[in-house]
Scaffold this motif. Structure first.
Motif, PDB file in Angstrom:
ATOM      1  N   PRO A   1       0.831  -1.212   0.000  1.00  0.00           N
ATOM      2  CA  PRO A   1       0.000   0.000   0.000  1.00  0.00           C
ATOM      3  C   PRO A   1       0.861   1.255   0.000  1.00  0.00           C
ATOM      4  CG  PRO A   1       0.051  -0.995   2.188  1.00  0.00           C
ATOM      5  CD  PRO A   1       0.751  -1.952   1.263  1.00  0.00           C
ATOM      6  N   ALA A   2       0.236   2.382  -0.250  1.00  0.00           N
ATOM      7  CA  ALA A   2       0.962   3.642  -0.393  1.00  0.00           C
ATOM      8  C   ALA A   2       1.740   4.009   0.872  1.00  0.00           C
ATOM      9  CB  ALA A   2      -0.013   4.766  -0.747  1.00  0.00           C
TER      10      ALA A   2
ATOM     11  N   VAL B   1       4.948   2.082   1.066  1.00  0.00           N
ATOM     12  CA  VAL B   1       5.893   2.574   0.059  1.00  0.00           C
ATOM     13  C   VAL B   1       6.604   3.823   0.560  1.00  0.00           C
ATOM     14  CG1 VAL B   1       6.107   3.567  -2.256  1.00  0.00           C
ATOM     15  CG2 VAL B   1       4.676   1.557  -1.884  1.00  0.00           C
ATOM     16  N   VAL B   2       5.853   4.714   1.206  1.00  0.00           N
ATOM     17  CA  VAL B   2       6.461   5.923   1.768  1.00  0.00           C
ATOM     18  C   VAL B   2       7.481   5.556   2.841  1.00  0.00           C
ATOM     19  CG1 VAL B   2       6.014   8.029   3.100  1.00  0.00           C
ATOM     20  CG2 VAL B   2       4.487   7.383   1.237  1.00  0.00           C
TER      21      VAL B   2
ATOM     22  N   VAL C   1       9.947  -0.462  -4.320  1.00  0.00           N
ATOM     23  CA  VAL C   1       9.184   0.737  -4.676  1.00  0.00           C
ATOM     24  C   VAL C   1       9.106   0.925  -6.189  1.00  0.00           C
ATOM     25  CG1 VAL C   1       9.829   1.862  -2.518  1.00  0.00           C
ATOM     26  CG2 VAL C   1      11.189   2.290  -4.570  1.00  0.00           C
TER      27      VAL C   1
ATOM     28  N   THR D   1       5.620   1.055  -7.917  1.00  0.00           N
ATOM     29  CA  THR D   1       4.969   2.346  -7.744  1.00  0.00           C
ATOM     30  C   THR D   1       5.571   3.381  -8.687  1.00  0.00           C
ATOM     31  OG1 THR D   1       4.557   1.832  -5.416  1.00  0.00           O
ATOM     32  CG2 THR D   1       4.385   4.137  -6.070  1.00  0.00           C
TER      33      THR D   1
ATOM     34  N   SER E   1       4.279   2.678 -12.163  1.00  0.00           N
ATOM     35  CA  SER E   1       2.900   3.146 -12.324  1.00  0.00           C
ATOM     36  C   SER E   1       2.861   4.653 -12.501  1.00  0.00           C
ATOM     37  CB  SER E   1       2.060   2.735 -11.103  1.00  0.00           C
ATOM     38  OG  SER E   1       2.048   1.337 -10.939  1.00  0.00           O
TER      39      SER E   1
END
Length: 366
Positions: free
Chosen positions: A33-34, A37-38, A240, A243, A246
């Motif tokens: 999930p985002a 990733v952060v 990462v 992401t 994308s």
């Protein structure tokens, strides 16, 4: 004793590589999930700083020019593993992955890192001084490796497209290993003084007087933590990357931009280390890092992907297009003119940085 051990473990340069490897173990191969990733991106950034710290400890222990090899070879070995892993999982898109990654590494190191090092060194100390004999030999090796591995496939006719035949690929792989081995021998045995920092009077600096070298135990600990940090950096970068892919596709950018971004992340420890040595008026060490990294990227990656192509089903496209060949040729010419005098002003650093900016601009808008 226990309190000292706890204090040692809590130091960020030790805790961060461990945290990076643990996060990598829990997130490898999973859809993230985002928020995760952060978190991975933040840990990746701090791991880069930890890697630089431990590389400098090891480099201080072994001295120059051996120290310049530590970070360059360590990063490249793990980078090769990352390329092969992505080639296995990447399908048709992975056909140009090795080429794009190696060329990105050459442009980042020979223009980005070299340009920043010359600019920082000359702005801080008037001019940046280095040994043209060692730097010229390294540049000649990089130019030869890049031409044999990335330019010739575009013009050969034994295989369709910008590809090598099996025999040609074998020759390129063996030649890369031989040239890299000769460079290492020259750097560390026969002409070590060509790659040592020099004073403004041209005298070789054989030792640093500002601090005592760390103990062997400390250096070995830092070497192990350096490996952990680099594994974390490259592994988290792969985590990462979906992401990033994308985001690149959503922005309508060329797929090669993904390789550029990953290469920038992987080479960040060497970039920071090169800038730190340039600030201390040790530009020769910065150039050793930059050109040694470019050389290791080609000299180790091409043989590795050549071996991997035996069982990988897809194509292996190594030949550059006309635009990138022109950039490579201009880089070699400009770098040669930079190296010959043995000293550089901010102008030379700016020229290399403009070439690097042109490469980035053409990667985004080919």
């Amino acid at each position: 004793m226990i309190s000292r051990t706890r204090a040692l473990v809590t130091q960020w340069t030790i805790a961060t590589p461990m945290a990076a490897v643990l996060l990598l173990a829990f997130t490898w191969g999973r859809s993230l999930p985002a928020g995760i990733v952060v978190l991975l991106t933040l840990v990746l950034a701090v791991s880069v700083l930890a890697a630089v710290h431990h590389a400098e400890v090891v480099a201080h222990r072994v001295g120059e020019p051996f120290g310049s090899l530590v970070l360059a070879v360590a990063v490249t070995v793990i980078e090769v593993a990352l390329i092969v892993t992505l080639m296995i999982d990447g399908g048709d898109k992975s056909a140009t992955l090795a080429r794009d990654t190696v060329f990105a590494a050459v442009m980042i190191t020979c223009n980005g890192v070299v340009g920043l090092s010359l600019l920082v060194g000359s702005l801080r100390h008037g001019t940046a001084v280095f040994n043209p004999e060692g730097t010229g030999a390294a540049l000649a090796t990089v130019a030869t490796l890049a031409t044999l591995s990335l330019v010739l496939p575009t013009f050969t006719t034994s295989a369709r497209g910008p590809e090598f035949s099996t025999l040609q690929l074998t020759f390129a792989a063996v030649s890369s290993l031989i040239l890299y081995g000769l460079f290492i021998t020259t750097l560390t045995v026969r002409h070590r003084d060509y790659f040592l920092p020099i004073t403004r009077q041209g005298e070789v600096i054989t030792s640093e007087d500002h601090a005592h070298a760390p103990s062997a135990r400390t250096a070995l600990l830092s070497l192990g933590l350096l490996g952990m940090a680099l594994i974390g950096v490259v592994g988290l970068a792969k985590g990462v990357s979906p992401t990033i892919e994308s985001g690149v596709e959503a922005a309508g950018l060329h797929h090669a931009v993904v390789g550029v971004i990953i290469a920038l992340l992987v080479l960040l420890p060497e970039t920071i280390a090169a800038l730190r040595t340039a600030r201390r008026d040790r530009v020769q060490t910065s150039l050793n890092l930059a050109l040694g990294s470019a050389m290791a990227s080609i000299g180790l990656t091409i043989p590795a992907v050549a071996l991997a192509s035996v069982w990988l089903p897809g194509r292996l496209v190594l030949g550059l297009g006309a635009t990138h060949m022109l950039l490579l040729a201009l880089t070699v010419v400009v770098a040669s003119l930079t190296v010959v005098p043995g000293r550089a002003t901010p102008l030379q650093g700016g020229v290399h940085l403009v070439l690097f900016a042109a490469y980035l601009e053409l990667a985004i808008n080919p």
